[in-house]
Design a protein around this motif. Structure first.
Motif, PDB file in Angstrom:
ATOM      1  N   MET A   1       8.917  -8.477  17.594  1.00  0.00           N
ATOM      2  CA  MET A   1       8.052  -7.463  17.014  1.00  0.00           C
ATOM      3  C   MET A   1       6.675  -7.573  17.669  1.00  0.00           C
ATOM      4  SD  MET A   1       6.862  -6.812  13.068  1.00  0.00           S
ATOM      5  CE  MET A   1       8.522  -6.581  12.558  1.00  0.00           C
ATOM      6  N   PRO A   2       6.071  -6.447  17.974  1.00  0.00           N
ATOM      7  CA  PRO A   2       4.737  -6.488  18.567  1.00  0.00           C
ATOM      8  C   PRO A   2       3.723  -7.127  17.612  1.00  0.00           C
ATOM      9  CG  PRO A   2       5.681  -4.280  18.724  1.00  0.00           C
ATOM     10  CD  PRO A   2       6.588  -5.097  17.860  1.00  0.00           C
ATOM     11  N   GLU A   3       2.829  -7.904  18.171  1.00  0.00           N
ATOM     12  CA  GLU A   3       1.785  -8.541  17.366  1.00  0.00           C
ATOM     13  C   GLU A   3       0.867  -7.478  16.765  1.00  0.00           C
ATOM     14  OE1 GLU A   3      -1.914 -11.522  18.137  1.00  0.00           O
ATOM     15  OE2 GLU A   3      -0.073 -11.844  19.275  1.00  0.00           O
ATOM     16  N   GLY A   4       0.457  -7.693  15.524  1.00  0.00           N
ATOM     17  CA  GLY A   4      -0.492  -6.788  14.886  1.00  0.00           C
ATOM     18  C   GLY A   4       0.122  -5.691  14.040  1.00  0.00           C
ATOM     19  N   VAL A   5       1.460  -5.615  13.942  1.00  0.00           N
ATOM     20  CA  VAL A   5       2.076  -4.613  13.076  1.00  0.00           C
ATOM     21  C   VAL A   5       1.803  -5.000  11.630  1.00  0.00           C
ATOM     22  CG1 VAL A   5       4.249  -3.586  12.315  1.00  0.00           C
ATOM     23  CG2 VAL A   5       3.866  -4.026  14.735  1.00  0.00           C
ATOM     24  N   ARG A   6       1.328  -4.050  10.827  1.00  0.00           N
ATOM     25  CA  ARG A   6       1.059  -4.324   9.420  1.00  0.00           C
ATOM     26  C   ARG A   6       1.177  -3.035   8.629  1.00  0.00           C
ATOM     27  NH1 ARG A   6      -3.431  -3.201   7.160  1.00  0.00           N
ATOM     28  NH2 ARG A   6      -5.300  -2.495   8.161  1.00  0.00           N
ATOM     29  N   LEU A   7       1.226  -3.154   7.327  1.00  0.00           N
ATOM     30  CA  LEU A   7       1.362  -1.999   6.447  1.00  0.00           C
ATOM     31  C   LEU A   7       0.074  -1.182   6.438  1.00  0.00           C
ATOM     32  CD1 LEU A   7       3.195  -0.604   4.338  1.00  0.00           C
ATOM     33  CD2 LEU A   7       2.063  -1.991   2.603  1.00  0.00           C
ATOM     34  N   ASP A   8       0.193   0.115   6.614  1.00  0.00           N
ATOM     35  CA  ASP A   8      -0.952   1.026   6.590  1.00  0.00           C
ATOM     36  C   ASP A   8      -1.029   1.782   5.272  1.00  0.00           C
ATOM     37  OD1 ASP A   8      -3.089   2.587   8.278  1.00  0.00           O
ATOM     38  OD2 ASP A   8      -1.866   4.128   7.291  1.00  0.00           O
ATOM     39  N   HIS A   9       0.101   2.372   4.858  1.00  0.00           N
ATOM     40  CA  HIS A   9       0.135   3.105   3.592  1.00  0.00           C
ATOM     41  C   HIS A   9       1.574   3.174   3.089  1.00  0.00           C
ATOM     42  CE1 HIS A   9       1.138   6.393   6.424  1.00  0.00           C
ATOM     43  NE2 HIS A   9       1.808   6.897   5.404  1.00  0.00           N
ATOM     44  N   CYS A  10       1.692   3.489   1.821  1.00  0.00           N
ATOM     45  CA  CYS A  10       2.995   3.769   1.225  1.00  0.00           C
ATOM     46  C   CYS A  10       2.789   4.906   0.224  1.00  0.00           C
ATOM     47  CB  CYS A  10       3.617   2.532   0.589  1.00  0.00           C
ATOM     48  SG  CYS A  10       2.660   1.812  -0.731  1.00  0.00           S
ATOM     49  N   VAL A  11       3.862   5.357  -0.392  1.00  0.00           N
ATOM     50  CA  VAL A  11       3.805   6.536  -1.258  1.00  0.00           C
ATOM     51  C   VAL A  11       4.165   6.158  -2.685  1.00  0.00           C
ATOM     52  CG1 VAL A  11       4.850   8.797  -1.719  1.00  0.00           C
ATOM     53  CG2 VAL A  11       4.352   8.107   0.631  1.00  0.00           C
ATOM     54  N   ILE A  12       3.403   6.698  -3.629  1.00  0.00           N
ATOM     55  CA  ILE A  12       3.765   6.644  -5.043  1.00  0.00           C
ATOM     56  C   ILE A  12       3.857   8.077  -5.541  1.00  0.00           C
ATOM     57  CG2 ILE A  12       2.684   4.404  -5.437  1.00  0.00           C
ATOM     58  CD1 ILE A  12       0.433   5.953  -6.930  1.00  0.00           C
ATOM     59  N   ALA A  13       4.527   8.267  -6.650  1.00  0.00           N
ATOM     60  CA  ALA A  13       4.615   9.589  -7.262  1.00  0.00           C
ATOM     61  C   ALA A  13       4.053   9.509  -8.673  1.00  0.00           C
ATOM     62  CB  ALA A  13       6.065  10.073  -7.297  1.00  0.00           C
ATOM     63  N   VAL A  14       3.400  10.594  -9.091  1.00  0.00           N
ATOM     64  CA  VAL A  14       2.779  10.644 -10.409  1.00  0.00           C
ATOM     65  C   VAL A  14       3.196  11.921 -11.132  1.00  0.00           C
ATOM     66  CG1 VAL A  14       0.804   9.294  -9.578  1.00  0.00           C
ATOM     67  CG2 VAL A  14       0.652  11.795  -9.614  1.00  0.00           C
ATOM     68  N   ARG A  15       3.101  11.890 -12.451  1.00  0.00           N
ATOM     69  CA  ARG A  15       3.397  13.068 -13.272  1.00  0.00           C
ATOM     70  C   ARG A  15       2.152  13.887 -13.584  1.00  0.00           C
ATOM     71  NH1 ARG A  15       6.764   9.171 -15.527  1.00  0.00           N
ATOM     72  NH2 ARG A  15       8.955   9.702 -15.394  1.00  0.00           N
ATOM     73  N   ASP A  16       1.006  13.214 -13.683  1.00  0.00           N
ATOM     74  CA  ASP A  16      -0.240  13.863 -14.098  1.00  0.00           C
ATOM     75  C   ASP A  16      -1.353  13.431 -13.144  1.00  0.00           C
ATOM     76  OD1 ASP A  16      -2.869  14.012 -15.445  1.00  0.00           O
ATOM     77  OD2 ASP A  16      -1.713  14.686 -17.187  1.00  0.00           O
ATOM     78  N   TRP A  17      -1.811  14.360 -12.318  1.00  0.00           N
ATOM     79  CA  TRP A  17      -2.815  14.046 -11.294  1.00  0.00           C
ATOM     80  C   TRP A  17      -4.065  13.425 -11.895  1.00  0.00           C
ATOM     81  CZ3 TRP A  17      -1.380  14.011  -6.451  1.00  0.00           C
ATOM     82  CH2 TRP A  17      -0.354  14.857  -6.025  1.00  0.00           C
ATOM     83  N   ASP A  18      -4.644  14.067 -12.897  1.00  0.00           N
ATOM     84  CA  ASP A  18      -5.920  13.601 -13.452  1.00  0.00           C
ATOM     85  C   ASP A  18      -5.795  12.223 -14.094  1.00  0.00           C
ATOM     86  OD1 ASP A  18      -7.152  15.943 -12.614  1.00  0.00           O
ATOM     87  OD2 ASP A  18      -6.895  16.948 -14.549  1.00  0.00           O
TER      88      ASP A  18
ATOM     89  N   ALA B   1      11.341  10.205   2.126  1.00  0.00           N
ATOM     90  CA  ALA B   1      12.532   9.356   2.021  1.00  0.00           C
ATOM     91  C   ALA B   1      13.735  10.185   1.578  1.00  0.00           C
ATOM     92  CB  ALA B   1      12.268   8.232   1.018  1.00  0.00           C
ATOM     93  N   ARG B   2      14.919   9.758   1.925  1.00  0.00           N
ATOM     94  CA  ARG B   2      16.124  10.492   1.511  1.00  0.00           C
ATOM     95  C   ARG B   2      16.207  10.605  -0.001  1.00  0.00           C
ATOM     96  NH1 ARG B   2      19.027   7.932   6.097  1.00  0.00           N
ATOM     97  NH2 ARG B   2      19.171   9.603   7.613  1.00  0.00           N
ATOM     98  N   ARG B   3      15.769   9.559  -0.682  1.00  0.00           N
ATOM     99  CA  ARG B   3      15.675   9.578  -2.134  1.00  0.00           C
ATOM    100  C   ARG B   3      14.198   9.361  -2.469  1.00  0.00           C
ATOM    101  NH1 ARG B   3      19.654   5.329  -4.273  1.00  0.00           N
ATOM    102  NH2 ARG B   3      18.780   6.008  -6.238  1.00  0.00           N
TER     103      ARG B   3
END
Length: 129
Positions: free
Chosen positions: A1-18, A63-65
């Motif tokens: 694996m190339p050096e320096g690979v790290r997590l940048d972002h992921c996704v969550i889902a919400v029901r109520d924005w505010d 994602a597929r799901r």
């Protein structure tokens, strides 16, 4: 694996924005990033949670799901002690589910406290102090 690979972002889902935006901003200190297309992200330093929710067309690159509200399990680092996490969460009226407990995370051994966001996703704050 190339050096320096790290997590940048992921996704969550919400029901109520505010409700969710207030929680992530007020309880976890997220910077709220509004995108021109109506999307929102919760940023922590140089990492972020992209947010999917009601009324948002995110297109085909998901994602597929796709993640559902309450379907995430996330751990964030806390700059203070585990006891400070407890005090902070109680001050914001957040119910603690477990902790402090000893856990191992990305930086090794730490102390974690578990709680949930407004949709029921499991959140963990880990202290390496």
């Amino acid at each position: 694996m190339p050096e320096g690979v790290r997590l940048d972002h992921c996704v969550i889902a919400v029901r109520d924005w505010d409700r969710s935006t207030a929680f992530y901003r007020d309880v976890l200190g997220a910077e709220i990033v509004d995108h021109p297309d109506g999307r929102v992200a919760y940023r922590f330093g140089d990492q972020q949670l992209n947010v999917h929710g009601p009324g948002l067309d995110v297109g085909p690159l998901v994602a597929r799901r796709p993640v559902e509200p309450g379907g995430s399990d996330l751990c964030l680092t806390w700059p203070g002690t585990a006891e400070e996490i407890l005090h902070h969460l109680r001050r914001h009226g957040v119910e603690v589910e477990a902790g402090p407990v000893d856990r191992h995370g990305g930086a090794g051994g730490g102390r974690s406290v578990y709680f949930r966001d407004p949709d029921g996703s499991l959140l963990e704050l880990i202290s390496y102090r």
